[in-house]
Design a protein around this motif. Structure first.
Motif, mmCIF file in Angstrom:
data_model
loop_
_atom_site.group_PDB
_atom_site.id
_atom_site.type_symbol
_atom_site.label_atom_id
_atom_site.label_comp_id
_atom_site.label_asym_id
_atom_site.label_seq_id
_atom_site.Cartn_x
_atom_site.Cartn_y
_atom_site.Cartn_z
ATOM 1 N N ILE A 45 0.835 -1.203 0.000
ATOM 2 C CA ILE A 45 0.000 0.000 0.000
ATOM 3 C C ILE A 45 0.870 1.253 0.000
ATOM 4 C CG2 ILE A 45 -1.739 1.318 1.289
ATOM 5 C CD1 ILE A 45 -2.745 -1.276 -0.231
ATOM 6 N N LEU A 46 1.959 1.252 0.764
ATOM 7 C CA LEU A 46 2.864 2.398 0.747
ATOM 8 C C LEU A 46 3.469 2.589 -0.633
ATOM 9 C CD1 LEU A 46 4.665 2.049 4.204
ATOM 10 C CD2 LEU A 46 2.966 3.766 3.548
ATOM 11 N N GLN A 47 3.795 1.492 -1.301
ATOM 12 C CA GLN A 47 4.355 1.585 -2.647
ATOM 13 C C GLN A 47 3.312 2.107 -3.638
ATOM 14 O OE1 GLN A 47 5.714 -2.123 -4.332
ATOM 15 N NE2 GLN A 47 6.974 -1.081 -5.837
ATOM 16 N N LEU A 48 2.083 1.658 -3.510
ATOM 17 C CA LEU A 48 1.025 2.078 -4.434
ATOM 18 C C LEU A 48 0.564 3.515 -4.199
ATOM 19 C CD1 LEU A 48 -1.281 -1.081 -4.429
ATOM 20 C CD2 LEU A 48 0.044 -0.216 -6.359
ATOM 21 N N CYS A 49 0.458 3.903 -2.928
ATOM 22 C CA CYS A 49 -0.177 5.175 -2.578
ATOM 23 C C CYS A 49 0.798 6.283 -2.222
ATOM 24 C CB CYS A 49 -1.118 4.972 -1.395
ATOM 25 S SG CYS A 49 -2.487 3.875 -1.761
ATOM 26 N N GLY A 50 1.938 5.933 -1.676
ATOM 27 C CA GLY A 50 2.867 6.933 -1.163
ATOM 28 C C GLY A 50 3.036 6.771 0.331
ATOM 29 N N GLU A 51 3.965 7.509 0.885
ATOM 30 C CA GLU A 51 4.296 7.380 2.300
ATOM 31 C C GLU A 51 3.247 8.045 3.199
ATOM 32 O OE1 GLU A 51 6.917 5.749 3.843
ATOM 33 O OE2 GLU A 51 7.314 4.930 1.859
ATOM 34 N N PHE A 52 2.930 7.365 4.297
ATOM 35 C CA PHE A 52 2.061 7.905 5.340
ATOM 36 C C PHE A 52 2.314 7.118 6.611
ATOM 37 C CE2 PHE A 52 -0.396 4.679 3.054
ATOM 38 C CZ PHE A 52 -0.866 3.880 4.084
ATOM 39 N N ASP A 53 1.902 7.670 7.733
ATOM 40 C CA ASP A 53 2.031 6.972 9.019
ATOM 41 C C ASP A 53 0.880 5.969 9.119
ATOM 42 O OD1 ASP A 53 1.706 6.182 11.777
ATOM 43 O OD2 ASP A 53 2.999 7.852 12.323
ATOM 44 N N VAL A 54 1.213 4.705 9.177
ATOM 45 C CA VAL A 54 0.197 3.649 9.136
ATOM 46 C C VAL A 54 -0.695 3.620 10.377
ATOM 47 C CG1 VAL A 54 1.566 2.214 7.585
ATOM 48 C CG2 VAL A 54 1.730 1.847 10.030
ATOM 49 N N LEU A 55 -0.269 4.224 11.449
ATOM 50 C CA LEU A 55 -1.089 4.224 12.665
ATOM 51 C C LEU A 55 -1.976 5.452 12.789
ATOM 52 C CD1 LEU A 55 1.453 2.840 15.296
ATOM 53 C CD2 LEU A 55 -0.325 1.600 14.046
ATOM 54 N N THR A 56 -1.620 6.535 12.112
ATOM 55 C CA THR A 56 -2.377 7.772 12.318
ATOM 56 C C THR A 56 -3.159 8.232 11.092
ATOM 57 O OG1 THR A 56 -0.471 9.155 11.747
ATOM 58 C CG2 THR A 56 -0.773 8.592 14.085
ATOM 59 N N TYR A 57 -2.906 7.658 9.931
ATOM 60 C CA TYR A 57 -3.652 8.031 8.724
ATOM 61 C C TYR A 57 -4.740 6.980 8.505
ATOM 62 C CZ TYR A 57 -4.593 9.429 3.903
ATOM 63 O OH TYR A 57 -5.195 9.847 2.740
ATOM 64 N N PRO A 58 -5.978 7.279 8.911
ATOM 65 C CA PRO A 58 -7.025 6.248 8.939
ATOM 66 C C PRO A 58 -7.365 5.648 7.581
ATOM 67 C CG PRO A 58 -7.930 8.405 9.530
ATOM 68 C CD PRO A 58 -6.457 8.574 9.394
ATOM 69 N N LEU A 59 -7.334 6.430 6.514
ATOM 70 C CA LEU A 59 -7.664 5.870 5.199
ATOM 71 C C LEU A 59 -6.614 4.864 4.749
ATOM 72 C CD1 LEU A 59 -8.860 9.122 3.366
ATOM 73 C CD2 LEU A 59 -10.271 7.313 4.378
ATOM 74 N N GLY A 60 -5.356 5.165 5.000
ATOM 75 C CA GLY A 60 -4.289 4.246 4.645
ATOM 76 C C GLY A 60 -4.319 2.982 5.483
ATOM 77 N N LYS A 61 -4.549 3.164 6.768
ATOM 78 C CA LYS A 61 -4.625 2.010 7.678
ATOM 79 C C LYS A 61 -5.775 1.093 7.272
ATOM 80 C CE LYS A 61 -5.026 1.085 12.636
ATOM 81 N NZ LYS A 61 -5.167 1.723 13.960
ATOM 82 N N GLU A 62 -6.904 1.683 6.911
ATOM 83 C CA GLU A 62 -8.062 0.912 6.460
ATOM 84 C C GLU A 62 -7.717 0.101 5.211
ATOM 85 O OE1 GLU A 62 -12.033 -0.461 6.214
ATOM 86 O OE2 GLU A 62 -11.014 0.580 7.829
ATOM 87 N N LEU A 63 -7.009 0.702 4.283
ATOM 88 C CA LEU A 63 -6.633 0.006 3.059
ATOM 89 C C LEU A 63 -5.658 -1.139 3.350
ATOM 90 C CD1 LEU A 63 -7.393 0.239 0.091
ATOM 91 C CD2 LEU A 63 -5.403 1.713 -0.221
ATOM 92 N N ILE A 64 -4.736 -0.923 4.271
ATOM 93 C CA ILE A 64 -3.822 -1.992 4.694
ATOM 94 C C ILE A 64 -4.620 -3.148 5.296
ATOM 95 C CG2 ILE A 64 -2.049 -2.613 6.389
ATOM 96 C CD1 ILE A 64 -0.907 0.256 5.924
ATOM 97 N N PHE A 65 -5.581 -2.824 6.150
ATOM 98 C CA PHE A 65 -6.399 -3.871 6.765
ATOM 99 C C PHE A 65 -7.227 -4.615 5.722
ATOM 100 C CE2 PHE A 65 -6.715 -2.089 11.368
ATOM 101 C CZ PHE A 65 -5.380 -2.360 11.548
ATOM 102 N N GLU A 66 -7.771 -3.899 4.750
ATOM 103 C CA GLU A 66 -8.568 -4.564 3.710
ATOM 104 C C GLU A 66 -7.704 -5.513 2.882
ATOM 105 O OE1 GLU A 66 -11.752 -4.809 3.321
ATOM 106 O OE2 GLU A 66 -12.199 -3.407 4.924
ATOM 107 N N ARG A 67 -6.510 -5.060 2.487
ATOM 108 C CA ARG A 67 -5.626 -5.943 1.720
ATOM 109 C C ARG A 67 -5.243 -7.150 2.567
ATOM 110 N NH1 ARG A 67 -0.733 -7.819 0.742
ATOM 111 N NH2 ARG A 67 -0.042 -8.099 -1.397
ATOM 112 N N SER A 68 -4.989 -6.918 3.842
ATOM 113 C CA SER A 68 -4.628 -8.015 4.749
ATOM 114 C C SER A 68 -5.783 -8.996 4.911
ATOM 115 C CB SER A 68 -4.227 -7.454 6.120
ATOM 116 O OG SER A 68 -3.087 -6.640 6.002
ATOM 117 N N ARG A 69 -6.990 -8.482 4.979
ATOM 118 C CA ARG A 69 -8.175 -9.343 5.088
ATOM 119 C C ARG A 69 -8.302 -10.231 3.847
ATOM 120 N NH1 ARG A 69 -13.573 -8.817 3.490
ATOM 121 N NH2 ARG A 69 -13.193 -6.711 2.733
ATOM 122 N N TYR A 70 -8.129 -9.647 2.689
ATOM 123 C CA TYR A 70 -8.196 -10.433 1.455
ATOM 124 C C TYR A 70 -7.087 -11.480 1.426
ATOM 125 C CZ TYR A 70 -11.817 -7.796 -1.035
ATOM 126 O OH TYR A 70 -13.008 -7.247 -1.455
ATOM 127 N N ALA A 71 -5.869 -11.104 1.831
ATOM 128 C CA ALA A 71 -4.758 -12.060 1.851
ATOM 129 C C ALA A 71 -5.036 -13.186 2.848
ATOM 130 C CB ALA A 71 -3.459 -11.341 2.202
#
Length: 102
Positions: A45-71
């Protein structure tokens, strides 16, 4: 700014705890497996979207969780078409945020 191994471990543990709560996983027998999924999802997700703090940026964290759920559910091939719009929106949001500061 580079994070220390201790900071990475704390961030990884916090992300794991939040993901397990979201997925309603109450045991610890899969923690190492879940950490590996979360790490791969975070990197992707960081590679696709760009750098962000995974704990404080809720949209990015949500996307990480969704990809993880699918995996986790062996359905990763469906993540990208289902979340393409979110990936693009977050990328644009991060890009606009970067240019505002310059």
């Amino acid at each position: 700014m580079t994070e220390t191994p201790n900071q990475n471990t704390k961030k990884s543990d916090a992300l794991l705890s939040d993901f397990k709560a979201r997925m309603k996983i109450f045991h610890s027998s899969e923690d190492d497996y879940l950490k590996s999924i979360l790490e791969a999802s975070t990197m992707e997700i960081l590679q696709l979207c760009g750098e962000f703090d995974v704990l404080t940026y809720p949209l990015g964290k949500e996307l990480i969780f969704e990809r993880s759920r699918y995996a986790y559910n062996d359905q990763l091939e469906f993540f990208y078409p289902n979340f393409q719009e979110s990936i693009l929106n977050i990328s644009f949001d991060l890009m606009v945020g970067e240019t505002d500061g310059n």
